[in-house]
Design a protein around this motif. Structure first.
Motif, PDB file in Angstrom:
ATOM      1  N   MET A  52      98.832 142.207  81.467  1.00 45.39           N
ATOM      2  CA  MET A  52      98.712 143.458  80.733  1.00 45.39           C
ATOM      3  C   MET A  52      99.736 144.426  81.298  1.00 45.39           C
ATOM      4  N   ALA A  53     100.420 145.143  80.433  1.00 45.39           N
ATOM      5  CA  ALA A  53     101.485 146.022  80.884  1.00 45.39           C
ATOM      6  C   ALA A  53     101.447 147.360  80.159  1.00 45.39           C
ATOM      7  N   SER A  84     111.118 153.610  89.059  1.00 43.58           N
ATOM      8  CA  SER A  84     110.995 155.040  88.768  1.00 43.58           C
ATOM      9  C   SER A  84     109.574 155.577  88.932  1.00 43.58           C
ATOM     10  N   VAL A  85     108.581 154.692  88.982  1.00 48.79           N
ATOM     11  CA  VAL A  85     107.192 155.164  89.085  1.00 48.79           C
ATOM     12  C   VAL A  85     106.490 154.696  90.351  1.00 48.79           C
ATOM     13  N   ILE A 121      98.461 151.042  88.382  1.00 53.97           N
ATOM     14  CA  ILE A 121      97.831 150.297  87.296  1.00 53.97           C
ATOM     15  C   ILE A 121      96.633 149.547  87.863  1.00 53.97           C
ATOM     16  N   SER A 122      95.557 149.531  87.097  1.00 55.47           N
ATOM     17  CA  SER A 122      94.362 148.810  87.517  1.00 55.47           C
ATOM     18  C   SER A 122      93.666 148.278  86.280  1.00 55.47           C
ATOM     19  N   VAL A 174     106.909 150.040  82.518  1.00 53.06           N
ATOM     20  CA  VAL A 174     106.365 150.967  83.506  1.00 53.06           C
ATOM     21  C   VAL A 174     105.604 150.210  84.598  1.00 53.06           C
ATOM     22  N   ALA A 175     104.629 149.402  84.205  1.00 54.71           N
ATOM     23  CA  ALA A 175     103.805 148.699  85.188  1.00 54.71           C
ATOM     24  C   ALA A 175     103.073 147.554  84.500  1.00 54.71           C
ATOM     25  N   SER A 176     102.648 146.574  85.315  1.00 61.18           N
ATOM     26  CA  SER A 176     101.886 145.456  84.768  1.00 61.18           C
ATOM     27  C   SER A 176     100.923 144.920  85.809  1.00 61.18           C
TER      28      SER A 176
END
Length: 121
Positions: free
Chosen positions: A32-33, A61-62, A68-69, A46-48
């Motif tokens: 999941m991202a 950059s973040v 993320i959770s 951004v994140a996964s």
């Protein structure tokens, strides 16, 4: 097909925080991202994370500001965003994929409708 619904966006001042949620109707993919897209720019990673291991991956950059959770009991993925900057402004999307280390939009095949995040300076 799994339905994804994002929520939690809004207007915040620089230095503030927001928590985004992505409610999934099921788990057809393990990864999941979160991606984001600003006006005139391409959608960017951004994140996964994954449902099975909770391993995480972040864009440079973040790192150190976003977390993320996931909550497996409710099939929900979160993005805690702290110390927000004006450059974080954009529409944030969640998406499903096979591999959390993949950061291209082509590697994710199911998307939500997005939620707007606006950071004022």
């Amino acid at each position: 097909q799994v339905q994804l619904v994002e929520s939690g966006g809004g207007l915040v001042q620089a230095g503030g925080w927001l928590r985004l949620s992505c409610a999934a109707s099921g788990r057809s993919r393990d990864a999941m991202a979160w991606f984001r897209q600003s006006p005139g720019k391409e959608r960017e990673f951004v994140a996964s994370t994954t449902w099975n291991t909770a391993i995480t991956n972040y864009a440079d950059s973040v790192k150190g500001r976003f977390t993320i959770s996931r909550e497996t009991a409710t099939n929900t993925v979160y993005l805690q965003m702290n110390d927000l900057k004006p450059e974080d402004t954009g529409v944030y999307y969640c998406a499903t994929g096979y591999n959390l280390w993949r950061i291209s939009i082509r590697d994710y095949d199911n998307w939500g409708q997005g939620t707007q995040v606006t950071v004022s300076s």
